[in-house]
Design a protein around this motif. Structure first.
Motif, PDB file in Angstrom:
ATOM      1  N   LYS A  45       0.981   2.858   1.931  1.00 23.24           N
ATOM      2  CA  LYS A  45       1.263   1.831   3.201  1.00 23.24           C
ATOM      3  C   LYS A  45       1.643   2.543   4.449  1.00 23.24           C
ATOM      4  N   THR A  46       1.594   1.767   5.609  1.00 19.25           N
ATOM      5  CA  THR A  46       2.168   2.110   6.686  1.00 19.25           C
ATOM      6  C   THR A  46       3.282   1.467   6.841  1.00 19.25           C
ATOM      7  N   LEU A  47       3.977   2.023   7.819  1.00 10.57           N
ATOM      8  CA  LEU A  47       5.267   1.111   8.299  1.00 10.57           C
ATOM      9  C   LEU A  47       5.141  -0.325   8.737  1.00 10.57           C
ATOM     10  N   GLU A  48       4.056  -0.505   9.455  1.00 11.66           N
ATOM     11  CA  GLU A  48       3.814  -2.016   9.965  1.00 11.66           C
ATOM     12  C   GLU A  48       3.516  -2.872   8.741  1.00 11.66           C
ATOM     13  N   GLU A  49       2.831  -2.067   7.733  1.00 10.62           N
ATOM     14  CA  GLU A  49       2.314  -2.813   6.499  1.00 10.62           C
ATOM     15  C   GLU A  49       3.621  -3.233   5.508  1.00 10.62           C
ATOM     16  N   CYS A  50       4.788  -3.106   5.677  1.00  9.34           N
ATOM     17  CA  CYS A  50       5.789  -2.985   4.884  1.00  9.34           C
ATOM     18  C   CYS A  50       6.435  -4.500   4.924  1.00  9.34           C
ATOM     19  N   THR A  51       6.779  -5.146   3.719  1.00 16.71           N
ATOM     20  CA  THR A  51       7.305  -6.394   3.522  1.00 16.71           C
ATOM     21  C   THR A  51       8.838  -6.503   3.929  1.00 16.71           C
ATOM     22  N   PRO A  52       9.325  -7.522   4.011  1.00 11.10           N
ATOM     23  CA  PRO A  52      10.719  -7.471   4.553  1.00 11.10           C
ATOM     24  C   PRO A  52      11.788  -6.482   3.303  1.00 11.10           C
ATOM     25  N   ALA A  53      11.298  -6.855   2.260  1.00 16.35           N
ATOM     26  CA  ALA A  53      12.185  -6.114   1.017  1.00 16.35           C
ATOM     27  C   ALA A  53      12.045  -4.832   1.068  1.00 16.35           C
ATOM     28  N   GLU A  54      10.627  -4.268   1.354  1.00 17.08           N
ATOM     29  CA  GLU A  54      10.292  -2.994   1.387  1.00 17.08           C
ATOM     30  C   GLU A  54      11.028  -2.142   2.510  1.00 17.08           C
ATOM     31  N   LEU A  55      11.147  -2.941   3.522  1.00 16.34           N
ATOM     32  CA  LEU A  55      12.082  -2.438   4.699  1.00 16.34           C
ATOM     33  C   LEU A  55      13.511  -2.265   4.473  1.00 16.34           C
ATOM     34  N   ILE A  56      14.135  -3.256   3.577  1.00 12.60           N
ATOM     35  CA  ILE A  56      15.457  -3.019   3.237  1.00 12.60           C
ATOM     36  C   ILE A  56      15.498  -1.856   2.419  1.00 12.60           C
TER      37      ILE A  56
END
Length: 231
Positions: A45-56
């Motif tokens: 995954k790229t950063l822009e493809e991450c979900t909110p949970a993954e960003l957390i």
């Protein structure tokens, strides 16, 4: 001295931090970049493809490593960023969208239930992030936005996003009464200002510090996160 080099992305934090470390003799403290974390956390995954949970999760992982690295340097360091950075980037995504590139031409994005919950979580994550900043850093050097964004295939190309993040970090430093100095200009100008502000006695000359920093910076692997091999 425990000094944090602050400012949003594409303002020259990493090169400036490296140069300050060489100039002062203070060890440089940092954490793995999102490019490095993504292949071992969310492969493919790229950063822009991450979900909110993954960003957390990524924010937590980066701040955990930052805190551990700083704990090993009790006599002082110069930090590339701070505990406020990823929290600020994450918080501003409530306004500009989880993928800021999709909202470049929008003033606001739709506040879905998922985004509201994400915003509530980030608000609570700000509690330890702020407490750490207050306890861990003696002062901040704030690098203002002076240069236009350059697309790198990784970070959002959204001027509003980085401006809002920069404003949030400065408001937070004022809120916490953490001393900071805004230092702009070329790298030599920045280093001279930092020496003057803090009364630092350099261990090498400014030109030598910059030369060593540029050589160190050239070794950074900027391979896209998807093309990296997890290690």
């Amino acid at each position: 001295m425990k000094l944090a080099i602050a400012g949003t992305y594409s303002v020259g934090k990493t090169l400036t931090t490296m140069a300050v470390a060489h100039l002062t003799g203070l060890p440089r403290s940092s954490a793995k970049t999102m490019r490095e974390l993504l292949p071992i956390s969310i492969p493919g995954k790229t950063l822009e493809e991450c979900t909110p949970a993954e960003l957390i999760m990524l924010i937590m992982r980066r701040n955990q490593e930052r805190a551990v690295n700083e704990s090993h340097l009790p006599d002082g360091f110069v930090s590339d960023g701070s505990s406020l950075h990823e929290w600020a980037y994450g918080t501003v995504r409530v306004l500009v969208g989880i993928n800021p590139n999709e909202s470049v031409h929008l003033d606001d994005v739709e506040l879905t239930d998922e985004i509201r919950f994400y915003g509530n979580v980030l608000e609570q994550m700000g509690v330890p992030a702020k407490q750490h900043a207050k306890a861990a850093y003696d002062s901040f050097v704030h690098l203002p936005i002076e240069f236009p964004l350059v697309p790198d295939g990784h970070r959002p190309v959204n001027e509003r996003f980085r401006s809002l993040a920069d404003e949030l970090m400065l408001r937070t430093l004022n809120e916490l009464s953490i001393p900071y100095h805004t230092v702009g200009g070329t790298i030599p100008e920045r280093l001279q200002k930092i020496v003057d502000i803090y009364g630092i006695r350099p261990v090498v000359g400014i030109d030598e510090a910059i030369s060593k920093a540029r050589a160190e910076y050239a070794l950074i692997d900027t391979t896209n996160e998807v093309d990296r091999i997890a290690v």
